[in-house]
Design a protein around this motif. Structure first.
Motif, mmCIF file in Angstrom:
data_model
loop_
_atom_site.group_PDB
_atom_site.id
_atom_site.type_symbol
_atom_site.label_atom_id
_atom_site.label_comp_id
_atom_site.label_asym_id
_atom_site.label_seq_id
_atom_site.Cartn_x
_atom_site.Cartn_y
_atom_site.Cartn_z
ATOM 1 N N THR A 187 2.353 1.720 -3.391
ATOM 2 C CA THR A 187 1.330 2.220 -4.313
ATOM 3 C C THR A 187 1.063 3.704 -4.072
ATOM 4 O O THR A 187 0.980 4.493 -5.027
ATOM 5 N N GLN A 188 0.964 4.107 -2.803
ATOM 6 C CA GLN A 188 0.760 5.522 -2.482
ATOM 7 C C GLN A 188 1.944 6.358 -2.965
ATOM 8 O O GLN A 188 1.759 7.436 -3.545
ATOM 9 N N TYR A 189 3.152 5.864 -2.706
ATOM 10 C CA TYR A 189 4.356 6.591 -3.122
ATOM 11 C C TYR A 189 4.392 6.749 -4.641
ATOM 12 O O TYR A 189 4.663 7.840 -5.148
ATOM 13 N N GLN A 198 0.827 -1.206 0.000
ATOM 14 C CA GLN A 198 0.000 0.000 0.000
ATOM 15 C C GLN A 198 0.867 1.264 0.000
ATOM 16 O O GLN A 198 0.574 2.218 -0.715
ATOM 17 N N LEU A 199 1.921 1.253 0.819
ATOM 18 C CA LEU A 199 2.815 2.412 0.868
ATOM 19 C C LEU A 199 3.522 2.628 -0.470
ATOM 20 O O LEU A 199 3.670 3.767 -0.924
ATOM 21 N N GLN A 234 1.856 9.355 -5.655
ATOM 22 C CA GLN A 234 2.312 10.707 -5.335
ATOM 23 C C GLN A 234 3.434 11.130 -6.279
ATOM 24 O O GLN A 234 3.474 12.283 -6.729
#
Length: 111
Positions: A45-47, A42-43, A50
């Motif tokens: 994917t978020q990174y 998840q991190l 962004q």
């Protein structure tokens, strides 16, 4: 002999309890590892999202700046052309006016 069997049974039961406790710990750790791996995905994917947004914003800003500077350069080129033409016309007008002046006045102006 019976004491030995009882002792062996006690040791075996203790080993079984330790094994069961270790199996439970292993299952708990495996579950925690899976949770952490999911959080990591998840991190990432978020990174990545962004980063893609920032890259897009950067590209848009660069394109906007490029378009603005190109327009300003073109405007300045047009203004330069107009001013040069005006300067040439003014110089020609001054030369024409000077040529109409009497010779004496021209000599005074040149001095």
């Amino acid at each position: 002999m019976e004491n030995q069997l009882e002792h062996l049974q006690i040791c075996l039961n203790a080993l079984i309890e330790k094994f069961n406790a270790q199996s439970a710990d292993n299952a708990s750790l495996t579950s925690r590892i899976q949770e952490l791996e999911q959080e990591k995905r998840q991190l990432i994917t978020q990174y990545d999202g962004q980063l893609a947004d920032k890259e897009q914003n950067h590209t848009e800003q660069v394109n906007t700046l490029q378009a603005t500077s190109d327009k300003q350069i073109n405007d300045l080129k047009v203004e330069n052309t107009v001013l040069r033409a005006t300067l040439i016309d003014t110089a020609d007008a001054i030369k024409t006016l000077l040529s109409r002046l009497p010779k004496v006045v021209q000599e005074e102006i040149e001095q």
